[in-house]
Design a protein around this motif. Sequence first.
Motif, mmCIF file in Angstrom:
data_model
loop_
_atom_site.group_PDB
_atom_site.id
_atom_site.type_symbol
_atom_site.label_atom_id
_atom_site.label_comp_id
_atom_site.label_asym_id
_atom_site.label_seq_id
_atom_site.Cartn_x
_atom_site.Cartn_y
_atom_site.Cartn_z
ATOM 1 N N THR A 1 0.847 -1.199 0.000
ATOM 2 C CA THR A 1 0.000 0.000 0.000
ATOM 3 C C THR A 1 0.882 1.248 0.000
ATOM 4 O OG1 THR A 1 -0.160 0.391 2.376
ATOM 5 C CG2 THR A 1 -1.631 -1.298 1.457
ATOM 6 N N GLY A 2 0.314 2.346 -0.471
ATOM 7 C CA GLY A 2 1.135 3.555 -0.607
ATOM 8 C C GLY A 2 2.235 3.325 -1.626
ATOM 9 N N SER B 1 3.058 4.171 -4.587
ATOM 10 C CA SER B 1 3.774 5.175 -5.372
ATOM 11 C C SER B 1 4.381 6.275 -4.504
ATOM 12 C CB SER B 1 2.866 5.778 -6.444
ATOM 13 O OG SER B 1 1.911 6.604 -5.843
ATOM 14 N N GLN C 1 7.175 7.648 -1.466
ATOM 15 C CA GLN C 1 8.644 7.599 -1.381
ATOM 16 C C GLN C 1 9.191 6.213 -1.052
ATOM 17 O OE1 GLN C 1 11.573 10.261 0.219
ATOM 18 N NE2 GLN C 1 10.037 10.494 1.846
ATOM 19 N N LEU D 1 -4.151 5.572 -3.385
ATOM 20 C CA LEU D 1 -5.340 6.415 -3.337
ATOM 21 C C LEU D 1 -5.717 6.783 -4.769
ATOM 22 C CD1 LEU D 1 -4.231 8.773 -0.424
ATOM 23 C CD2 LEU D 1 -5.872 6.877 -0.322
ATOM 24 N N VAL E 1 2.355 0.393 3.813
ATOM 25 C CA VAL E 1 3.261 1.545 3.850
ATOM 26 C C VAL E 1 2.477 2.857 3.831
ATOM 27 C CG1 VAL E 1 5.162 2.694 2.652
ATOM 28 C CG2 VAL E 1 5.051 0.189 2.674
ATOM 29 N N GLY E 2 1.417 2.898 3.072
ATOM 30 C CA GLY E 2 0.625 4.126 2.932
ATOM 31 C C GLY E 2 -0.022 4.498 4.253
ATOM 32 N N ARG F 1 -1.579 8.247 6.536
ATOM 33 C CA ARG F 1 -1.840 9.669 6.516
ATOM 34 C C ARG F 1 -0.702 10.394 7.216
ATOM 35 N NH1 ARG F 1 -6.452 13.117 7.080
ATOM 36 N NH2 ARG F 1 -5.502 15.181 6.952
ATOM 37 N N GLN G 1 -8.390 -1.514 5.900
ATOM 38 C CA GLN G 1 -7.434 -2.477 5.356
ATOM 39 C C GLN G 1 -7.461 -3.793 6.123
ATOM 40 O OE1 GLN G 1 -3.682 -0.523 4.609
ATOM 41 N NE2 GLN G 1 -4.637 0.851 3.129
ATOM 42 N N GLY H 1 3.628 2.225 7.784
ATOM 43 C CA GLY H 1 2.972 3.537 7.923
ATOM 44 C C GLY H 1 2.763 3.888 9.385
ATOM 45 N N ASN H 2 3.101 5.105 9.739
ATOM 46 C CA ASN H 2 3.037 5.531 11.140
ATOM 47 C C ASN H 2 1.668 6.052 11.544
ATOM 48 O OD1 ASN H 2 5.548 5.002 12.306
ATOM 49 N ND2 ASN H 2 6.464 6.599 11.021
ATOM 50 N N HIS I 1 7.773 2.115 17.722
ATOM 51 C CA HIS I 1 8.561 2.783 16.673
ATOM 52 C C HIS I 1 8.274 4.279 16.768
ATOM 53 C CE1 HIS I 1 10.372 3.955 12.936
ATOM 54 N NE2 HIS I 1 9.225 4.442 12.516
ATOM 55 N N SER J 1 12.084 12.718 4.191
ATOM 56 C CA SER J 1 12.253 11.663 5.188
ATOM 57 C C SER J 1 12.980 10.466 4.567
ATOM 58 C CB SER J 1 10.905 11.249 5.770
ATOM 59 O OG SER J 1 10.074 10.754 4.760
ATOM 60 N N SER J 2 13.506 9.634 5.445
ATOM 61 C CA SER J 2 14.221 8.443 4.994
ATOM 62 C C SER J 2 13.265 7.551 4.216
ATOM 63 C CB SER J 2 14.793 7.691 6.196
ATOM 64 O OG SER J 2 13.814 7.552 7.205
ATOM 65 N N ALA K 1 14.311 2.890 4.919
ATOM 66 C CA ALA K 1 13.072 2.303 5.446
ATOM 67 C C ALA K 1 12.661 1.110 4.586
ATOM 68 C CB ALA K 1 11.967 3.353 5.486
HETATM 69 P P1 NDP Z 1 6.495 7.683 2.639
HETATM 70 O O1 NDP Z 1 6.518 6.606 1.625
HETATM 71 O O2 NDP Z 1 7.705 8.503 2.842
HETATM 72 O O3 NDP Z 1 6.095 7.089 4.063
HETATM 73 C C1 NDP Z 1 5.002 6.219 4.207
HETATM 74 C C2 NDP Z 1 4.762 5.929 5.650
HETATM 75 O O4 NDP Z 1 5.867 5.241 6.200
HETATM 76 C C3 NDP Z 1 4.554 7.150 6.530
HETATM 77 O O5 NDP Z 1 3.499 6.883 7.424
HETATM 78 C C4 NDP Z 1 5.861 7.265 7.253
HETATM 79 O O6 NDP Z 1 5.724 7.862 8.525
HETATM 80 C C5 NDP Z 1 6.159 5.807 7.453
HETATM 81 N N1 NDP Z 1 7.483 5.493 7.931
HETATM 82 C C6 NDP Z 1 7.760 4.511 8.828
HETATM 83 N N2 NDP Z 1 9.034 4.454 9.097
HETATM 84 C C7 NDP Z 1 9.619 5.408 8.393
HETATM 85 C C8 NDP Z 1 10.947 5.849 8.287
HETATM 86 N N3 NDP Z 1 11.903 5.304 8.977
HETATM 87 N N4 NDP Z 1 11.233 6.847 7.463
HETATM 88 C C9 NDP Z 1 10.257 7.421 6.766
HETATM 89 N N5 NDP Z 1 8.970 7.057 6.837
HETATM 90 C C10 NDP Z 1 8.652 6.068 7.652
HETATM 91 O O7 NDP Z 1 5.263 8.638 2.393
HETATM 92 P P2 NDP Z 1 4.709 9.250 1.053
HETATM 93 O O8 NDP Z 1 3.787 10.319 1.486
HETATM 94 O O9 NDP Z 1 5.772 9.488 0.059
HETATM 95 O O10 NDP Z 1 3.847 8.066 0.450
HETATM 96 C C11 NDP Z 1 2.698 7.587 1.048
HETATM 97 C C12 NDP Z 1 1.802 7.042 -0.048
HETATM 98 O O11 NDP Z 1 0.724 6.403 0.584
HETATM 99 C C13 NDP Z 1 1.232 8.123 -0.960
HETATM 100 O O12 NDP Z 1 1.480 7.735 -2.293
HETATM 101 C C14 NDP Z 1 -0.261 8.110 -0.645
HETATM 102 O O13 NDP Z 1 -1.038 8.313 -1.794
HETATM 103 C C15 NDP Z 1 -0.450 6.734 -0.110
HETATM 104 N N6 NDP Z 1 -1.522 6.559 0.854
HETATM 105 C C16 NDP Z 1 -2.297 5.473 0.669
HETATM 106 C C17 NDP Z 1 -3.330 5.212 1.501
HETATM 107 C C18 NDP Z 1 -4.165 4.020 1.227
HETATM 108 O O14 NDP Z 1 -3.740 3.159 0.483
HETATM 109 N N7 NDP Z 1 -5.330 3.926 1.797
HETATM 110 C C19 NDP Z 1 -3.650 6.085 2.628
HETATM 111 C C20 NDP Z 1 -2.755 7.190 2.774
HETATM 112 C C21 NDP Z 1 -1.727 7.392 1.909
HETATM 113 P P3 NDP Z 1 5.823 9.449 8.774
HETATM 114 O O15 NDP Z 1 4.568 10.042 8.214
HETATM 115 O O16 NDP Z 1 5.920 9.527 10.261
HETATM 116 O O17 NDP Z 1 7.058 9.904 8.046
#
Ligand code: NDP
Length: 328
Positions: free
Chosen positions: A10-11, A13, A15, A43, A87-88, A90, A112, A131-132, A188, A238-239, A243
Amino acid sequence: GKQPVRIAVTGASGQIGYQLLFRIASGSMLGPDQPVILQCLELPQAMNALKGVSMELDDCAFPLLKGIVQTDDPNRAFAGADYALLVGARPRSKGMERGDLLKANAEIFSVQGKALDKNANKDTLRVLVVGNPANTNALIAARNAPSIDPKRFSAMTRLDHNRGLAQLAEKTGSSVTDIEKFCIWGNHSATQYPDINFGSINGKSLTSIINDDEWVKKNFIPTVQQRGAAIIAARGLSSAASAASAAIDHMRDWTYGTNGQWTSMAIYSEGEYGADKGLYFSYPVIVSPNGKYEIVKGLQLDQFSKERFEKTRAELVEEMTAIKELLP
Ligand code: NDP
């Protein structure tokens, strides 16, 4: 050859997703003889970006990649899934309170969890929440999946673990693979407790090799706890690669075992070491070659460790309390 396994991400696309998918498809996670089908959830507004990522995956011509599903429907993403990397999530937006963040994510992970319950392969499933707030999101997903063993859910503290190993290797002038019996306890988050008290290198205790309690408490522990923020400060983002790499390590070790070595995973607590039953809590674990993890038993925590443990335990209880009314 082996049958392909279905891996939901999940998520996809985002980072981390952008780093993760290519590593999975190349065989880094499950090995060079295990074909995979990627089932990507995004999403609706990110579907176009996902299409681009999927085109790049095609262009890698990975021999192990047997299919890519692109969807915004969790039921499709989790259909027959053997692995789910959640991974995805908010992200925290400006002015958002911690409680609001917890609740926004509680909704995502409830949906989910239900979709996993209905669609995933319950006999093989391994879920990793990245996802955090990861531990509490894992709890919510698991509670919404009553027909799946809660031990099939986990949250990621492997990046914290790897960060600790890297710091310890540098300090002691050794290799990360020389360091044994290091672990992360708890959440975490910044309250996590990276514990070196049981650690050793070639049978010699880490505390005696380092012989610098001041460094451990004032430098090592805060460095590991705040590494995420330090990377944001340096990189402006962010990293993500580290990750993703930790997620690969977590799933690989959970599948093929840790060779008797310790690693750290946030897993369903039965109350071990005084954590509350039902929390997803990071423990030192050993995974056997058949993919079963066991918490390391019989460790004696000293006074300092007990205080750190208590702090991270209390935070997880607080997180759970904040979303309690949303649990089924
Ligand atoms: P990232 O890919 O950078 O991060 C995703 C998640 O991983 C965040 O919650 C982030 O936490 C967490 N995380 C856990 N450990 C780490 C770490 N060590 N370093 C960095 N992050 C960490 O976020 P993006 O915004 O780039 O991507 C998220 C994607 O998810 C988007 O494409 C969005 O559209 C999608 N999404 C999908 C959902 C769904 O499928 N229902 C719901 C929400 C989003 P933190 O926020 O604390 O950095």
